[in-house]
Design an enzyme around this catalytic site. Structure first.
Site, PDB file in Angstrom:
ATOM      1  N   SER A  77     -30.967   8.227  27.926  1.00 40.44           N
ATOM      2  CA  SER A  77     -29.755   8.068  28.735  1.00 40.44           C
ATOM      3  C   SER A  77     -29.525   6.595  29.070  1.00 40.44           C
ATOM      4  O   SER A  77     -30.442   5.779  29.001  1.00 40.44           O
ATOM      5  CB  SER A  77     -29.897   8.860  30.033  1.00 40.44           C
ATOM      6  OG  SER A  77     -30.448  10.125  29.776  1.00 40.44           O
TER       7      SER A  77
HETATM    8  N1  SAH Z   1     -34.773  11.608  30.252  1.00 42.23           N
HETATM    9  C1  SAH Z   1     -34.707  11.232  28.860  1.00 42.23           C
HETATM   10  C2  SAH Z   1     -33.407  11.600  28.220  1.00 42.23           C
HETATM   11  C3  SAH Z   1     -33.478  12.912  27.621  1.00 42.23           C
HETATM   12  S1  SAH Z   1     -32.174  13.557  26.621  1.00 42.23           S
HETATM   13  C4  SAH Z   1     -35.106   9.801  28.644  1.00 42.23           C
HETATM   14  O1  SAH Z   1     -35.495   9.161  29.596  1.00 42.23           O
HETATM   15  O2  SAH Z   1     -35.112   9.318  27.530  1.00 42.23           O
HETATM   16  C5  SAH Z   1     -32.425  15.274  26.911  1.00 42.23           C
HETATM   17  C6  SAH Z   1     -33.717  15.825  26.404  1.00 42.23           C
HETATM   18  O3  SAH Z   1     -33.821  17.192  26.850  1.00 42.23           O
HETATM   19  C7  SAH Z   1     -33.867  15.866  24.893  1.00 42.23           C
HETATM   20  O4  SAH Z   1     -35.052  15.214  24.559  1.00 42.23           O
HETATM   21  C8  SAH Z   1     -33.958  17.374  24.566  1.00 42.23           C
HETATM   22  O5  SAH Z   1     -34.799  17.661  23.464  1.00 42.23           O
HETATM   23  C9  SAH Z   1     -34.540  17.912  25.858  1.00 42.23           C
HETATM   24  N2  SAH Z   1     -34.350  19.335  26.128  1.00 42.23           N
HETATM   25  C10 SAH Z   1     -33.273  20.116  25.881  1.00 42.23           C
HETATM   26  N3  SAH Z   1     -33.502  21.377  26.289  1.00 42.23           N
HETATM   27  C11 SAH Z   1     -34.767  21.413  26.803  1.00 42.23           C
HETATM   28  C12 SAH Z   1     -35.577  22.434  27.381  1.00 42.23           C
HETATM   29  N4  SAH Z   1     -35.151  23.697  27.537  1.00 42.23           N
HETATM   30  N5  SAH Z   1     -36.812  22.090  27.800  1.00 42.23           N
HETATM   31  C13 SAH Z   1     -37.283  20.817  27.679  1.00 42.23           C
HETATM   32  N6  SAH Z   1     -36.557  19.826  27.126  1.00 42.23           N
HETATM   33  C14 SAH Z   1     -35.314  20.108  26.701  1.00 42.23           C
END
Ligand code: SAH
Length: 235
Positions: A77
């Site tokens: 993000s």
């Molecule tokens: N906080 C992160 C940004 C993450 S983007 C950072 O600092 O880089 C959103 C993430 O959520 C992705 O990696 C995706 O694979 C994950 N995601 C989506 N659904 C999920 C679930 N049910 N459980 C765990 N992770 C999930």
């Protein structure tokens, strides 16, 4: 439909000194804009090298306000989103924190710096490829104490519950019921509510105790979809 323009992949040419200057400038900017207020989070953002959590072909864009692609179905993000989340949650020293959607591991590393050794950071990532990337980053940068678990974060992580603070960095239709059950009294959970590829409400639920809750819409955001049991089936 909302989206972001991702800058083109290119070989990194910036030096550690360039990144340090950019990191300091970003912290100043986020303070001036009112996103960043608490001293512990400011110290964390100055300390954690965001560029180290970004694949090399996108590294030079580390401090731009754009999300960048990660291995797997993930993005890191924009820089301002972390103070946006953590200030609203009032994340503090000693908290037990659960993050759903580890991505690069950057958000977990920041949270670790804020909660400190008396606290706990558990972060859940559903995508195995993204999870491996995050694990490598967190280990290399000395955040091996962050508890990274591969699996469906929409179910939370009962073995270490309750949590004082929970945040999702993926858009969910509603807060998954198991997560509310894993929140401590007076705890807070923050997540983007709404459909993927649309503007979503960043919603915070505050557990007031005795079964009472306060629901606050913090702002509008645009996140990739939550997958898993309580996420979007098609995602
Ligand atoms: N906080 C992160 C940004 C993450 S983007 C950072 O600092 O880089 C959103 C993430 O959520 C992705 O990696 C995706 O694979 C994950 N995601 C989506 N659904 C999920 C679930 N049910 N459980 C765990 N992770 C999930």
């Amino acid at each position: 439909m909302v989206g972001w323009i991702i800058p083109p992949p290119k070989k990194s040419v910036k030096t550690p000194e360039d990144f340090l200057q950019e990191r300091r400038a970003k912290v100043k900017e986020l303070e001036a804009l009112g996103f960043l207020r608490s001293p512990r989070l400011k110290a964390a953002m100055l300390k954690v090298p965001r560029e180290e959590f970004i694949p090399s072909l996108y590294r030079d864009y580390a401090y731009l306000e754009v999300p960048l692609p990660l291995p797997g179905e993930a993005t890191i993000s924009c820089p301002h989103s972390y103070p946006l989340f953590y200030e609203a949650l009032e994340l503090a020293e000693g908290h037990r924190f659960l993050e759903v959607g580890t991505g690069s591991g950057y958000g977990a590393a920041l949270a670790w710096e804020v909660v400190g050794p008396q606290g706990l950071v558990v972060t859940l990532e559903i995508d195995p490829e993204t999870c491996d990337f995050a694990r490598e980053n967190l280990t290399r940068l000395g955040y091996a104490h962050v508890m990274l678990v591969q699996g469906d974060g929409s179910l939370g992580y009962p073995p270490l519950a309750p949590y004082d603070r929970i945040s999702f960095t993926a858009a969910a239709p509603e807060v998954p019921p198991p997560l509310l059950g894993q929140l401590a009294e007076h705890g807070r959970v923050l997540w983007p509510v709404g459909r993927p590829n649309q503007v979503q409400d960043l919603v915070m639920m505050v557990n007031l105790g005795e079964g009472r809750w306060r629901r606050v819409v913090v702002t509008q955001v645009a996140y990739i979809p939550l997958r898993g049991t309580y996420g979007y089936a098609s995602a």
